[in-house]
Design a protein around this motif. Sequence first.
Motif, mmCIF file in Angstrom:
data_model
loop_
_atom_site.group_PDB
_atom_site.id
_atom_site.type_symbol
_atom_site.label_atom_id
_atom_site.label_comp_id
_atom_site.label_asym_id
_atom_site.label_seq_id
_atom_site.Cartn_x
_atom_site.Cartn_y
_atom_site.Cartn_z
ATOM 1 N N CYS A 52 -7.853 71.099 19.703
ATOM 2 C CA CYS A 52 -6.687 70.274 19.369
ATOM 3 C C CYS A 52 -7.002 68.796 19.442
ATOM 4 O O CYS A 52 -7.394 68.285 20.498
ATOM 5 C CB CYS A 52 -5.540 70.621 20.318
ATOM 6 N N SER A 53 -6.797 68.087 18.347
ATOM 7 C CA SER A 53 -7.071 66.651 18.297
ATOM 8 C C SER A 53 -6.114 65.849 19.170
ATOM 9 O O SER A 53 -6.474 64.775 19.664
ATOM 10 C CB SER A 53 -6.973 66.149 16.851
ATOM 11 N N SER A 54 -4.907 66.350 19.387
ATOM 12 C CA SER A 54 -3.931 65.612 20.195
ATOM 13 C C SER A 54 -4.401 65.401 21.627
ATOM 14 O O SER A 54 -4.033 64.426 22.273
ATOM 15 C CB SER A 54 -2.587 66.351 20.207
ATOM 16 N N VAL A 55 -5.208 66.325 22.133
ATOM 17 C CA VAL A 55 -5.714 66.215 23.508
ATOM 18 C C VAL A 55 -7.236 66.064 23.523
ATOM 19 O O VAL A 55 -7.888 66.294 24.533
ATOM 20 C CB VAL A 55 -5.288 67.421 24.371
ATOM 21 N N GLY A 56 -7.794 65.648 22.400
ATOM 22 C CA GLY A 56 -9.245 65.541 22.293
ATOM 23 C C GLY A 56 -9.865 64.619 23.324
ATOM 24 O O GLY A 56 -10.986 64.844 23.790
ATOM 25 N N ARG A 81 -20.410 71.857 34.238
ATOM 26 C CA ARG A 81 -21.838 71.624 33.997
ATOM 27 C C ARG A 81 -22.254 71.928 32.561
ATOM 28 O O ARG A 81 -23.407 71.706 32.197
ATOM 29 C CB ARG A 81 -22.670 72.492 34.957
ATOM 30 N N VAL A 82 -21.343 72.441 31.746
ATOM 31 C CA VAL A 82 -21.667 72.775 30.357
ATOM 32 C C VAL A 82 -21.061 71.728 29.427
ATOM 33 O O VAL A 82 -20.099 71.038 29.795
ATOM 34 C CB VAL A 82 -21.152 74.193 29.988
ATOM 35 N N PRO A 83 -21.593 71.571 28.209
ATOM 36 C CA PRO A 83 -21.042 70.586 27.268
ATOM 37 C C PRO A 83 -19.591 70.900 26.889
ATOM 38 O O PRO A 83 -19.241 72.057 26.672
ATOM 39 C CB PRO A 83 -21.954 70.712 26.045
ATOM 40 N N VAL A 84 -18.766 69.861 26.838
ATOM 41 C CA VAL A 84 -17.374 69.989 26.390
ATOM 42 C C VAL A 84 -17.204 69.097 25.161
ATOM 43 O O VAL A 84 -17.362 67.881 25.245
ATOM 44 C CB VAL A 84 -16.372 69.574 27.482
ATOM 45 N N LEU A 85 -16.896 69.697 24.020
ATOM 46 C CA LEU A 85 -16.776 68.972 22.756
ATOM 47 C C LEU A 85 -15.331 68.887 22.311
ATOM 48 O O LEU A 85 -14.535 69.784 22.586
ATOM 49 C CB LEU A 85 -17.558 69.696 21.653
ATOM 50 N N ARG A 86 -15.014 67.817 21.591
ATOM 51 C CA ARG A 86 -13.745 67.773 20.878
ATOM 52 C C ARG A 86 -14.035 68.116 19.422
ATOM 53 O O ARG A 86 -15.039 67.670 18.862
ATOM 54 C CB ARG A 86 -13.061 66.429 21.032
ATOM 55 N N ILE A 87 -13.177 68.885 18.806
ATOM 56 C CA ILE A 87 -13.470 69.448 17.494
ATOM 57 C C ILE A 87 -13.599 68.384 16.408
ATOM 58 O O ILE A 87 -14.260 68.601 15.390
ATOM 59 C CB ILE A 87 -12.392 70.485 17.098
ATOM 60 N N ASP A 88 -13.019 67.201 16.636
ATOM 61 C CA ASP A 88 -13.037 66.175 15.594
ATOM 62 C C ASP A 88 -14.149 65.133 15.765
ATOM 63 O O ASP A 88 -14.234 64.191 14.993
ATOM 64 C CB ASP A 88 -11.682 65.474 15.505
ATOM 65 N N GLU A 89 -15.015 65.308 16.757
ATOM 66 C CA GLU A 89 -16.047 64.299 17.016
ATOM 67 C C GLU A 89 -17.041 64.175 15.864
ATOM 68 O O GLU A 89 -17.346 63.070 15.401
ATOM 69 C CB GLU A 89 -16.791 64.628 18.310
ATOM 70 N N ALA A 90 -17.556 65.293 15.389
ATOM 71 C CA ALA A 90 -18.525 65.258 14.291
ATOM 72 C C ALA A 90 -17.884 64.728 13.017
ATOM 73 O O ALA A 90 -18.525 64.011 12.238
ATOM 74 C CB ALA A 90 -19.103 66.658 14.052
ATOM 75 N N MET A 91 -16.615 65.051 12.795
ATOM 76 C CA MET A 91 -15.902 64.552 11.619
ATOM 77 C C MET A 91 -15.796 63.029 11.657
ATOM 78 O O MET A 91 -15.989 62.347 10.645
ATOM 79 C CB MET A 91 -14.502 65.172 11.556
#
Length: 221
Positions: free
Chosen positions: A78-82, A93-103
């Motif tokens: 969800c971009s609203s809480v990215g 300890r694991v990577p946390v990504l926001r779905i819109d970062e690469a975009m």
Amino acid sequence: MTKKKLAIIHTTPVTVESLKALVLDEIGPDCEVINLLDDSILPELAKNGADVGAVEARWVTYAKIAESLGADVVLGACSSVGELAKAASREVRVPVLRIDEAMAEEAVRRGRDIGVAATLETTLGPTTRLLEEKAREAGSDATFHKMLAAEAYKLLMAGDRVGHDRVLGEALLELQGRCDVVVLAQASMARVVDTLPEAVRGKFLSSPTLGVRLAKQLLNK
């Protein structure tokens, strides 16, 4: 061979099956998807003026749960809480990504005049702030043109999908005429692009495919 695990944190059930199918297409059957859903977040943000701090502890807890379930990467759908991905990254300890970062990174690479389109107000601010951050990192003096098609969202909530697509399509056509590239702040907007003239479809960027491909890169490390 042990399967890699990708945990996806959702704020609407709409994204669950579509992202699961996308992971299968982009990453393959050797990736196990763990879905965590809290559909109370968006209504809360709509009431509190998009104050993501009010849901931060809850969202970070979901990232911790994902890690406890063996997730190799956590993806916020969800971009609203990215913006909460950074807070969660400090707690697991694991990577946390926001779905819109690469975009956002791709949009900054493509042009200087960047359109930001949304139908839901809570996504417009976070998406624009992410784009501004990526532009600063890239040394770009990009200009951002924001467009909120709130009427389209109202029609969708009223069950008028055709009306939603028509109103949003008209707004996107107008916006792209002023921009080098247009970012769609919500994944649900992407299907409307297919109704636009073929000559302009390439100017639009949506987050799911690019986000899942970034997750794939991290899973393969």
